[in-house]
Design an enzyme around this catalytic site. Structure first.
Site, PDB file in Angstrom:
ATOM      1  N   GLN A  23     -15.016  57.865  62.150  1.00  0.00           N
ATOM      2  CA  GLN A  23     -13.760  58.056  61.909  1.00  0.00           C
ATOM      3  C   GLN A  23     -13.089  58.323  60.798  1.00  0.00           C
ATOM      4  OE1 GLN A  23     -10.796  55.394  64.259  1.00  0.00           O
ATOM      5  NE2 GLN A  23     -12.382  53.884  63.754  1.00  0.00           N
ATOM      6  N   THR A  70     -13.388  46.098  54.159  1.00  0.00           N
ATOM      7  CA  THR A  70     -12.638  45.606  55.338  1.00  0.00           C
ATOM      8  C   THR A  70     -11.550  44.312  54.982  1.00  0.00           C
ATOM      9  OG1 THR A  70     -12.814  44.850  57.953  1.00  0.00           O
ATOM     10  CG2 THR A  70     -14.444  44.475  56.347  1.00  0.00           C
ATOM     11  N   TYR A 118     -20.069  40.410  60.956  1.00  0.00           N
ATOM     12  CA  TYR A 118     -19.548  41.575  60.326  1.00  0.00           C
ATOM     13  C   TYR A 118     -18.847  41.427  58.845  1.00  0.00           C
ATOM     14  CZ  TYR A 118     -16.571  45.946  59.689  1.00  0.00           C
ATOM     15  OH  TYR A 118     -15.970  46.939  59.190  1.00  0.00           O
TER      16      TYR A 118
HETATM   17  N1  NAP Z   1     -12.571  50.891  62.007  1.00  0.00           N
HETATM   18  C1  NAP Z   1     -11.908  49.815  61.509  1.00  0.00           C
HETATM   19  O1  NAP Z   1     -10.722  49.350  62.238  1.00  0.00           O
HETATM   20  C2  NAP Z   1     -12.267  49.390  60.170  1.00  0.00           C
HETATM   21  C3  NAP Z   1     -11.314  48.617  59.511  1.00  0.00           C
HETATM   22  C4  NAP Z   1     -11.745  48.038  58.324  1.00  0.00           C
HETATM   23  C5  NAP Z   1     -12.543  48.834  57.417  1.00  0.00           C
HETATM   24  N2  NAP Z   1     -13.402  49.665  58.047  1.00  0.00           N
HETATM   25  C6  NAP Z   1     -14.529  50.265  57.277  1.00  0.00           C
HETATM   26  O2  NAP Z   1     -14.202  51.481  56.926  1.00  0.00           O
HETATM   27  C7  NAP Z   1     -15.415  52.164  56.997  1.00  0.00           C
HETATM   28  C8  NAP Z   1     -15.361  53.550  57.863  1.00  0.00           C
HETATM   29  O3  NAP Z   1     -15.346  53.083  59.183  1.00  0.00           O
HETATM   30  P1  NAP Z   1     -15.098  53.788  60.439  1.00  0.00           P
HETATM   31  O4  NAP Z   1     -14.120  53.207  61.386  1.00  0.00           O
HETATM   32  O5  NAP Z   1     -14.955  55.318  60.303  1.00  0.00           O
HETATM   33  O6  NAP Z   1     -16.634  53.584  61.308  1.00  0.00           O
HETATM   34  P2  NAP Z   1     -17.252  54.432  62.511  1.00  0.00           P
HETATM   35  O7  NAP Z   1     -16.367  55.267  63.058  1.00  0.00           O
HETATM   36  O8  NAP Z   1     -17.842  53.488  63.245  1.00  0.00           O
HETATM   37  O9  NAP Z   1     -18.268  55.254  61.638  1.00  0.00           O
HETATM   38  C9  NAP Z   1     -19.380  54.672  61.002  1.00  0.00           C
HETATM   39  C10 NAP Z   1     -20.453  55.527  60.498  1.00  0.00           C
HETATM   40  O10 NAP Z   1     -21.651  54.922  60.031  1.00  0.00           O
HETATM   41  C11 NAP Z   1     -22.791  55.927  60.434  1.00  0.00           C
HETATM   42  N3  NAP Z   1     -23.856  54.930  60.683  1.00  0.00           N
HETATM   43  C12 NAP Z   1     -24.070  53.877  61.257  1.00  0.00           C
HETATM   44  N4  NAP Z   1     -25.040  53.463  61.329  1.00  0.00           N
HETATM   45  C13 NAP Z   1     -25.862  54.072  60.701  1.00  0.00           C
HETATM   46  C14 NAP Z   1     -27.279  54.176  60.177  1.00  0.00           C
HETATM   47  N5  NAP Z   1     -28.127  53.332  60.454  1.00  0.00           N
HETATM   48  N6  NAP Z   1     -27.623  55.320  59.114  1.00  0.00           N
HETATM   49  C15 NAP Z   1     -26.829  56.371  58.988  1.00  0.00           C
HETATM   50  N7  NAP Z   1     -25.365  55.995  59.335  1.00  0.00           N
HETATM   51  C16 NAP Z   1     -25.098  55.101  59.980  1.00  0.00           C
HETATM   52  C17 NAP Z   1     -22.333  56.446  61.745  1.00  0.00           C
HETATM   53  O11 NAP Z   1     -23.205  57.424  62.002  1.00  0.00           O
HETATM   54  P3  NAP Z   1     -23.233  57.937  63.528  1.00  0.00           P
HETATM   55  O12 NAP Z   1     -22.163  59.071  63.720  1.00  0.00           O
HETATM   56  O13 NAP Z   1     -24.542  58.714  63.692  1.00  0.00           O
HETATM   57  O14 NAP Z   1     -22.974  56.858  64.666  1.00  0.00           O
HETATM   58  C18 NAP Z   1     -20.909  56.776  61.413  1.00  0.00           C
HETATM   59  O15 NAP Z   1     -20.888  58.115  61.060  1.00  0.00           O
HETATM   60  C19 NAP Z   1     -16.627  51.294  57.421  1.00  0.00           C
HETATM   61  O16 NAP Z   1     -17.181  50.718  55.953  1.00  0.00           O
HETATM   62  C20 NAP Z   1     -15.774  50.076  57.789  1.00  0.00           C
HETATM   63  O17 NAP Z   1     -16.556  48.865  57.722  1.00  0.00           O
HETATM   64  C21 NAP Z   1     -13.075  49.996  59.405  1.00  0.00           C
END
Ligand code: NAP
Length: 306
Positions: free
Chosen positions: A17, A110, A134
């Site tokens: 995202q 987070t 997590y």
């Molecule tokens: N979503 C929320 O509400 C939220 C809230 C607070 C903080 N965050 C933090 O913000 C950041 C971005 O979150 P997001 O929501 O954009 O996450 P997301 O949509 O789940 O995307 C995660 C990314 O990590 C990649 N990934 C996962 N496992 C992997 C692996 N083994 N090797 C290489 N790449 C891998 C995924 O690749 P694929 O595309 O191949 O699956 C995807 O591109 C993260 O650090 C998350 O902890 C998110």
């Protein structure tokens, strides 16, 4: 620097995202290369120890932005080793490799590092106390990056949504089209934040950290909270989505106890963004503005598809 004298930026997780939006905003700051499991310039699996360090050594980027993470909050309860490997150990490896390469790192963390028992917006220096696997894995990642000695920024996000990926807005939008009623939790509070705004704010911060060679954070390195203005419960957020859609679907309020999940969620997840504003003069708009803009774009895409 690449041959045109632009700094090389390596983005991890370009399909997520936040990563998806960063592909646009970072490309104006340097020559962007991406690394991920699919559809990236470089193939990278963070579960493989040494893969990330090898990539940094061979590519010598001027900046690494890590938007990759294990984000399946409930699943993490039954896969703690995998969550820890990606969210903690790989981040430590990133820090050590970046230090060796003299390359700064931007990393995302987070609100789940906090217990959720607060009453005022969480500040960066408040004690952490995660209540889920997590949350623990992300907290450990923060610590490992800071301990590595690499020049770094850790941006803590919360309640992220956008036009892509798995998120609350897209789930609600789908369910509201399928059902006549929905029950949504009204006793957890946070600030819904559009992934586009996170990517734009990241670029604004980085633009202020340019050097002749690339980027440096120096005394400004550390943790920052980066969320939209205002606060809401999931129920209020869902009602705002329903209003905008003009749906007849009824959205009723329930408590966390009525909706058990494998992982516990922090009840109070509102983050204080004052440090980011004071240091970089960057502040995101109120969450209702972000939601309107994002939904406007989704509607435009729906219209174009018809
Ligand atoms: N979503 C929320 O509400 C939220 C809230 C607070 C903080 N965050 C933090 O913000 C950041 C971005 O979150 P997001 O929501 O954009 O996450 P997301 O949509 O789940 O995307 C995660 C990314 O990590 C990649 N990934 C996962 N496992 C992997 C692996 N083994 N090797 C290489 N790449 C891998 C995924 O690749 P694929 O595309 O191949 O699956 C995807 O591109 C993260 O650090 C998350 O902890 C998110």
């Amino acid at each position: 620097m690449n041959e045109e004298g632009r700094p090389t930026i390596l983005l991890l997780g370009p399909g997520g995202q936040v990563g998806w939006e960063l592909r646009r905003t970072l490309s104006t700051l340097g020559s962007l290369r991406t690394a991920g499991r699919e559809g990236a310039d470089h193939s990278l699996d963070l579960t493989r120890p040494g893969a990330l360090a090898g990539l940094i050594r061979s590519r010598s980027p001027d900046l690494v932005v890590n938007a990759a993470a294990y984000t399946a909050v409930d699943q993490a309860e039954s896969e703690p080793e995998l969550a820890r490997r990606i969210n903690a150990e790989a981040v430590g490896e990133l820090g050590r490799a970046a230090l060796e390469a003299g390359c700064p790192v931007v990393h995302y963390s987070t609100d789940y590092v906090f217990s959720g028992e607060g009453e005022r917006p969480w500040r960066e220096e408040d004690a952490t106390g995660p209540v889920s696997v997590y949350g623990h894995s992300k907290q450990e990642g923060e610590r490992k990056l800071a301990d590595s000695g690499a020049d770094h920024l850790i941006l803590r996000l919360a309640w992220v949504y956008g036009g892509r990926g798995k998120n609350f807005l897209l789930t609600m939008r789908r369910l509201m089209g399928e059902r006549s009623g929905l029950s949504v939790v009204s006793d957890q509070f946070g600030s819904p934040t559009w992934s586009r705004h996170i990517a734009e704010a990241t670029a604004q911060v980085l633009a202020q950290c340019r050097t002749g060679q690339g980027f440096a954070f120096g005394e400004r390195q550390g943790i920052y909270h980066l969320t939209a203005g205002g606060q809401a419960s999931w129920h209020e957020f869902a009602c705002a989505i329903a209003d905008r859609l003009g749906t007849k679907c009824e959205v009723s309020a329930i408590t966390t106890a009525d909706y058990p999940t494998p992982a516990r969620r922090p009840a109070w997840s509102v983050l204080d963004n004052e440090k980011l504003q004071r240091t970089f003069s960057v502040a995101l708009p109120h969450w209702r503005i972000g939601l309107d803009l994002c939904m406007e774009e989704l509607e435009a895409c729906d219209g174009a598809e018809r």
